[in-house]
Design a protein around this motif. Structure first.
Motif, PDB file in Angstrom:
ATOM      1  N   ARG A  49      32.987  48.336  45.981  1.00  0.00           N
ATOM      2  CA  ARG A  49      32.224  47.751  44.868  1.00  0.00           C
ATOM      3  C   ARG A  49      30.895  47.164  45.349  1.00  0.00           C
ATOM      4  NH1 ARG A  49      33.005  45.609  39.601  1.00  0.00           N
ATOM      5  NH2 ARG A  49      30.939  44.933  38.967  1.00  0.00           N
TER       6      ARG A  49
ATOM      7  N   ILE B 285      39.603  48.717  37.730  1.00  0.00           N
ATOM      8  CA  ILE B 285      38.959  47.622  36.994  1.00  0.00           C
ATOM      9  C   ILE B 285      37.924  46.923  37.872  1.00  0.00           C
ATOM     10  CG2 ILE B 285      39.373  45.360  35.952  1.00  0.00           C
ATOM     11  CD1 ILE B 285      42.110  46.451  35.023  1.00  0.00           C
ATOM     12  N   CYS B 286      38.276  46.698  39.134  1.00  0.00           N
ATOM     13  CA  CYS B 286      37.346  46.073  40.066  1.00  0.00           C
ATOM     14  C   CYS B 286      36.070  46.899  40.218  1.00  0.00           C
ATOM     15  CB  CYS B 286      38.022  45.888  41.427  1.00  0.00           C
ATOM     16  SG  CYS B 286      36.967  45.195  42.726  1.00  0.00           S
ATOM     17  N   LEU B 287      36.202  48.209  40.097  1.00  0.00           N
ATOM     18  CA  LEU B 287      35.063  49.112  40.249  1.00  0.00           C
ATOM     19  C   LEU B 287      34.346  49.368  38.927  1.00  0.00           C
ATOM     20  CD1 LEU B 287      36.800  51.635  42.672  1.00  0.00           C
ATOM     21  CD2 LEU B 287      35.083  49.912  43.266  1.00  0.00           C
ATOM     22  N   GLY B 288      34.739  48.626  37.886  1.00  0.00           N
ATOM     23  CA  GLY B 288      34.069  48.762  36.603  1.00  0.00           C
ATOM     24  C   GLY B 288      34.546  49.927  35.777  1.00  0.00           C
ATOM     25  N   LYS B 289      35.698  50.473  36.109  1.00  0.00           N
ATOM     26  CA  LYS B 289      36.275  51.609  35.390  1.00  0.00           C
ATOM     27  C   LYS B 289      37.635  51.206  34.838  1.00  0.00           C
ATOM     28  CE  LYS B 289      32.941  54.432  36.729  1.00  0.00           C
ATOM     29  NZ  LYS B 289      32.015  55.128  35.788  1.00  0.00           N
ATOM     30  N   ARG B 290      38.294  52.146  34.182  1.00  0.00           N
ATOM     31  CA  ARG B 290      39.628  51.845  33.660  1.00  0.00           C
ATOM     32  C   ARG B 290      40.471  53.119  33.631  1.00  0.00           C
ATOM     33  NH1 ARG B 290      42.034  47.679  31.217  1.00  0.00           N
ATOM     34  NH2 ARG B 290      40.047  46.549  31.191  1.00  0.00           N
TER      35      ARG B 290
END
Length: 258
Positions: A243, A77-82
C-alpha cells in the motif's frame, strides 16, 4: 460469463468471485479443451511465494485464483479494493458436488496421508450418493511418478481435487497439467481431512467472522502455529508495504484466466 475483476495482492491476481460466479467459471473451464487449474490462496500461501518463485509464477498464470482466507479480504480493503466473498474450499466443495451430480462429472481425490482420501470418498458418497468419485490416491508420491498420472488419466476426471498442501499441490499441478486428461484441477489443502471427519470445523457463525484459522491452530498446533502466530503479522506487514511503497510489481495477465 463476463470477466471477473482481479485484485492484485502481493503480486498475485485474485479473482473477485462470489460462490455463484466461482461455480459458473469452474463449469466453463471444464467444458473447454485442456486441463485448467484453480488455486485457493490465504495469507500463508502468499507468504510462501517469497520462498518459492515458481509458486508465485504458478499463481500468476492460473485460470482461477480465489480468496480462501479472511486475511485476503482484509488485505484487499487495506489496498483500497474489495473482494465480495471469502470462498473457503471446504465450502466450495458441496457446491461443486451438486454441480457434479447435476452434470454427471467424474471426480478424483488425490492427496492426504494413505487412507484419508478413501475416508473422504465414503463420507462424500454418504451425503451425495449419485456423486461419481472414480478414483482416490494418497499424496505421498514423487513428482515424477508416472503411475499416479496413469491412474488419473485412466478414468478421465472432470474435476481433480488435489490436497497436498502449498506450495506442493500447485507446483505438482503446474508440472503435470499438460499431461493430465482432466478438465479442472482444484487444489484443496487439508479439505479431505474435514470431509472425512478427521478435523472438525467451527460453527458457521465463527467461520463467517473469519476465525476458522483458530480451529486449525487448536486442533493441529504442531503443523499450523508458525503459519498463524508468525505468518499473519508478516503477511500484514507485506500488505502495508504494498500500500505504501508499491511492494512487488503488477502481475502479467493470463489471457485464459478470469
Amino acid at each position: 460469463m463476463p470477466d471477473v475483476e482481479r485484485i492484485e495482492v502481493l503480486g498475485v491476481p485474485i479473482g473477485a468471485f462470489t460462490m455463484r460466479t466461482m461455480i459458473a467459471r469452474m463449469e466453463e473451464l471444464i467444458a473447454q479443451p485442456g486441463c485448467a487449474v484453480a488455486y485457493a490462496v490465504n495469507a500463508n500461501a502468499l507468504n510462501l511465494t517469497y520462498h518459492h518463485p515458481d509458486y508465485l509464477e504458478a499463481l500468476r498464470l492460473a485460470d482461477i485464483v480465489y480468496a480462501d482466507g479472511a486475511s485476503i479480504l482484509l488485505a484487499a480493503i487495506c489496498l483500497g479494493k474489495r473482494l465480495p466473498q471469502r470462498l473457503c474450499t471446504t465450502d466450495v466443495w458441496p457446491q461443486a458436488c451438486e454441480l457434479a451430480v447435476t452434470r454427471g462429472y467424474r471426480c478424483f481425490l488425490l492427496g492426504g496421508e494413505p487412507g484419508v482420501a478413501d475416508r473422504a470418498k465414503r463420507a462424500a458418497l454418504a451425503r451425495y450418493p449419485e456423486l461419481r468419485i472414480v478414483g482416490t490416491h494418497h499424496g505421498f508420491f514423487e513428482f515424477g511418478d508416472e503411475r499416479v498420472l496413469r491412474a488419473i488419466n485412466a478414468v478421465r476426471p472432470h474435476i481433480l481435487w488435489v490436497g497436498m498442501g502449498d506450495p506442493r499441490q500447485a507446483l505438482w499441478a503446474e508440472r503435470v497439467k499438460a499431461q493430465l486428461d482432466a478438465g479442472l484441477v482444484v487444489t484443496c489443502g487439508a479439505m479431505f481431512r474435514f470431509i472425512s471427519g478427521d478435523l472438525k470445523r467451527l460453527p458457521s457463525a465463527w467461520n463467517e467472522r473469519g476465525v476458522e484459522w483458530l480451529s486449525r491452530l487448536v486442533q493441529d498446533p504442531r503443523h499450523t502455529w508458525r503459519r498463524y502466530v508468525l505468518g499473519l503479522p508478516l503477511f500484514g506487514a507485506r500488505v502495508v508495504a504494498q500500500r505504501l511503497w508499491g511492494h512487488r510489481r503488477a502481475a502479467p495477465r493470463n489471457a485464459r484466466s478470469a
